[in-house]
Design a protein around this motif. Structure first.
Motif, short mmCIF file in Angstrom:
data_model
loop_
_atom_site.label_atom_id
_atom_site.label_comp_id
_atom_site.label_asym_id
_atom_site.label_seq_id
_atom_site.Cartn_x
_atom_site.Cartn_y
_atom_site.Cartn_z
N ASP A 60 0.71 -1.12 0.10
CA ASP A 60 0.03 0.08 -0.05
C ASP A 60 0.85 1.32 0.13
OD1 ASP A 60 -2.38 -1.57 0.13
OD2 ASP A 60 -2.06 -1.71 2.43
N GLY A 61 2.32 1.10 -0.24
CA GLY A 61 2.96 2.37 -0.16
C GLY A 61 2.94 3.23 -1.49
N THR A 62 3.07 4.41 -1.03
CA THR A 62 2.85 5.56 -2.17
C THR A 62 4.25 5.93 -2.68
OG1 THR A 62 2.96 7.45 -0.51
CG2 THR A 62 0.70 6.40 -0.90
N PRO A 63 4.27 6.57 -3.75
CA PRO A 63 5.55 7.17 -4.11
C PRO A 63 6.20 7.91 -3.10
CG PRO A 63 3.87 7.32 -5.80
CD PRO A 63 3.04 6.99 -4.79
N ASP A 64 5.53 8.91 -2.38
CA ASP A 64 6.14 9.50 -1.40
C ASP A 64 6.82 8.68 -0.13
OD1 ASP A 64 5.57 11.90 -2.38
OD2 ASP A 64 3.68 12.18 -1.13
N ASP A 65 6.13 7.38 0.07
CA ASP A 65 6.60 6.52 1.06
C ASP A 65 8.03 6.03 0.33
OD1 ASP A 65 4.81 6.70 2.89
OD2 ASP A 65 3.46 5.15 1.99
N ILE A 66 8.04 5.46 -0.62
CA ILE A 66 9.39 4.97 -1.41
C ILE A 66 10.53 5.99 -1.46
CG2 ILE A 66 10.25 4.10 -3.59
CD1 ILE A 66 8.10 2.31 -1.73
N ARG A 67 9.98 7.29 -1.76
CA ARG A 67 10.97 8.24 -1.53
C ARG A 67 11.62 8.64 0.06
NH1 ARG A 67 8.10 10.79 -5.81
NH2 ARG A 67 6.65 11.80 -4.47
N ALA A 68 10.61 8.51 0.88
CA ALA A 68 11.29 8.72 2.18
C ALA A 68 11.97 7.41 2.46
CB ALA A 68 9.79 8.59 3.05
#
Length: 676
Positions: A616-624
């Motif tokens: 359920d990760g978002t692109p922002d989560d991956i960048r974080a």
């Protein structure tokens, strides 16, 4: 998976390092042969590790620092022995060797908790292995030296160092470096060595108290007993017991605590030997005794802030006042109470200086966590919901002594307290120039003060930094060691005098608590199978692949809940045992101890990693993950929700580096992404 031959090699190496140096030092401090042998492994472990850590901070973590520390100890001991001739007779009584053998066999119980159990094509582990996930820190020290970088969390908002008391892991890392063993193998060996050394210490104290070798064997046997809770539950019913008594916690006996948290047990052994060294300092003031006391205190603190910091600080103050007021006549020409207190103060300052690197890291961690109190006054909760509040909390005060300690340690607590009180009240009947056998008034009273401070700390103080009351659970350990030795001595006297009633009561208590001890031993031996057993057995190949793409200082993102059903609380054992690489976030359970984050921030990070590996990760989560948490490499397995909804695959931040169809995918962060 661990090799038993390498575990055995680590054990042999530890015995050479710590038994030899500890025995030489104990003899140089004028302990007789039997007592010196009993003290040797704890004394040698404490002094060698404290010195080796200091040397490693200067010259780097290497065999030079390890062997150099041993050489310094042996040289100091030999110089003292040669000067006063105190160690001329090195013969060891044969019965003492049988005591060593009994301790070696009993020590296998806690060590088995660390080793894997092979079931078909799968692997089961004992529940206690959850607390040994700190094996990742052993690998970190072997890989990159000291002071260690935090292997559990690498986010930009937290200090890079380790505030956790890591001297026990440092000792295991020395074994791994010298033998080429893995952190898992070294941890199993270090667990055996801790069990053996503390058993030998209790056995030696029992003999010292009674003058009887039988007391040594009894003390070893008493260490394997458990709680009365199973018998009480079978008698009155589990629901009734839970209605009147709080559930079991980590406050438990030697077998349980050594299986789960050997570093706290090792610290307790250091505290007991430090109290004995204080008595020696009061009798024979000298530079070597002062330095030894300082190193013991530093090693105890660096192994457990709760046992070596809080308990020893309280006990040492009480022991110092007592010893200053009751110095034996023969020590007066060498200086009065002022000399003893001065040397004790010097030892305290030196101990603080030695422990200062860890103290600095703990201060930084406390600031990063948001400050607040580490310790609070809050009596141990004993009684269940059957009693209305606040009456129940008021009655908890006497119930700790009259109920809880009796339930958890009936034979050790009752027999040990009675025997210790009788020995402490007995007037000194012989001059202090006598041999180190039989009751010794000042020594017994100093250890009684230690036992009272130990149990009293667990009674009234709680730690507030984590979810559990680690202070209350671990504080009792030095007291239990003293009481176990006293109980062994008291029972040996009863057997010699054929005192029927005490022996019948002791036999009843032993019979009632043996089932719990056997249950724990069986759990350590057989482990608990889980649905992940087969997949876990195959996970070393995953981490071998990860290491191909992750340099030694890289941080890896993996599912913190991978194979979480293998342990009582969720932790990714496959990362901790096999990765040999840092994690960028190893999960909430390990972060509580290692990560200098506020509880709110720790919860938020845990939720972010849960989303990512659940798919359920978002692109922002991956960048974080790449920028905030500094994840250089990411490993996605078929057991993760992210396998079918892979947020890394569509992200420009990570590129696919390797895949094993139907098993795992390994991603590597793009240039400078993880650090910016």
């Amino acid at each position: 998976m661990p090799s038993l031959s390498l575990v055995a090699l680590c054990i042999a190496t530890g015995l050479v390092l710590w038994m030899a140096s500890g025995y030489a030092l104990a003899r140089s401090l004028a302990f007789d042969r039997a007592v010196a042998l009993a003290l040797a492994p704890v004394l040698g472990w404490a002094v060698q590790n404290a010195l080796a850590l200091l040397l490693s901070l200067v010259v780097g973590f290497s065999p030079v620092a390890t062997v150099g520390a041993v050489a310094l100890i042996c040289a100091a001991g030999l110089l003292r022995v040669r000067r006063d001739g105190s160690g001329s007779d090195h013969r060891i009584p044969p019965l003492t060797l049988w005591v060593c053998l009994a301790a070696a066999v009993m020590a296998a119980g806690p060590a088995l908790a660390v080793l894997p159990k092979f079931i078909g094509d799968g692997v089961a582990v004992a529940p206690a292995l959850f607390d040994h996930a700190k094996i990742a820190l052993i690998d970190q020290i072997v890989r990159e030296g000291v002071p260690p970088v935090n292997p559990v969390y690498g986010g930009a908002e937290a200090p890079a160092g380790v505030a956790y008391y890591y001297l026990w892991q440092f000792g295991a890392a020395q074994l791994a470096q010298l033998t080429g063993a893995t952190g898992w193998e070294a941890d199993a060996a270090a667990s055996w060595l801790t069990a053996f050394s503390t058993l030998l210490l209790m056995a030696g104290l029992a003999r010292r108290f009674s003058g009887r070798t039988l007391a040594s064997f009894l003390a070893i046997g008493l260490s394997g007993l458990g709680s009365l809770r199973p018998v009480l539950a079978a008698t009155v019913g589990e629901e009734t017991l839970a209605h009147w008594l709080q559930p079991a916690t980590g406050l438990a006996g030697w077998l349980f605590q050594t299986s789960w948290s050997p570093h706290h047990v090792q610290a307790a052994g250091c505290v007991v030997v430090a109290a004995m060294t204080m008595v020696r300092l009061a009798r024979q003031p000298g530079a070597l005794t002062t330095v030894t006391l300082a190193l013991l205190a530093a090693a105890a603190y660096e192994s457990s802030i709760w046992v070596g910091g809080v308990v020893f600080a309280l006990a040492a103050a009480g022991c110092a006042l007592f010893l200053a007021r009751s110095r034996p006549a023969r020590s007066r020409p060498a200086g009065g109470a002022g000399t003893f207190l001065l040397l004790g103060g010097i030892a305290a300052v030196v101990a603080l200086a030695i422990a200062s690197p860890l103290l600095v890291e703990q201060y930084r961690s406390a600031v990063a966590r948001g400050g607040g109190r580490l310790i609070a006054i809050d009596p141990f909760e004993v009684l269940g919901p059957a009693l209305p509040q606040p009456l129940g909390r008021v009655l908890d005060l006497p119930a700790y002594w009259l109920v809880l300690l009796v339930v958890e340690f009936p034979l050790v607590y009752l027999a040990g307290a009675i025997a210790l009180a009788r020995m402490a009240a007995r007037p000194d009947k012989r001059p202090d120039t006598g041999p180190d056998t039989g009751p010794d008034g000042p020594l017994v009273r100093a250890l009684a003060i230690l036992a009272a401070a130990s149990l009293g700390t667990g009674w009234l103080l709680v730690s507030t930094t984590g979810v559990n009351n680690d202070l209350g659970w671990r504080a009792v350990l030095p007291g239990l060691m003293v009481l176990t030795a006293a109980a062994g001595a008291g029972l040996a006297r009863c057997m010699e005098r054929r005192a029927a009633l005490p022996l019948v009561l002791a036999m009843a208590a032993a019979t009632a608590t043996l089932p719990d001890g056997l249950r724990l031993a069986a759990e350590n031996l057989a482990g608990k199978p889980s649905p992940s057993a087969t997949a876990f057995a195959r996970s070393p190949a995953l981490w071998q692949a990860v290491r191909r793409h992750a340099p030694p200082d890289a941080r890896v993102a993996s599912n913190p809940a991978l194979f979480a059903d293998m342990t009582p609380w969720p932790v990714n054992l496959s990362w901790a045992l096999f990765a040999d690489r840092r994690s960028c976030f190893a999960g909430n359970e390990l972060a509580i101890a290692f990560a200098a984050l506020s509880s709110e921030r720790r919860t938020a990070v845990a939720e972010q990693f849960r989303r990512v590996f659940a798919g359920d990760g978002t692109p922002d989560d991956i960048r974080a993950l790449a920028r905030t948490h500094r994840c250089d490499v990411a490993a996605v397995t078929v057991f993760d929700g992210a396998w079918s909804h892979d947020p890394f695959a569509a992200s420009p931040v990570y590129r696919l580096a390797e895949t094993e169809p139907g098993l795992w995918r390994i991603y590597v962060a793009g240039p400078r992404m993880a650090g910016n």
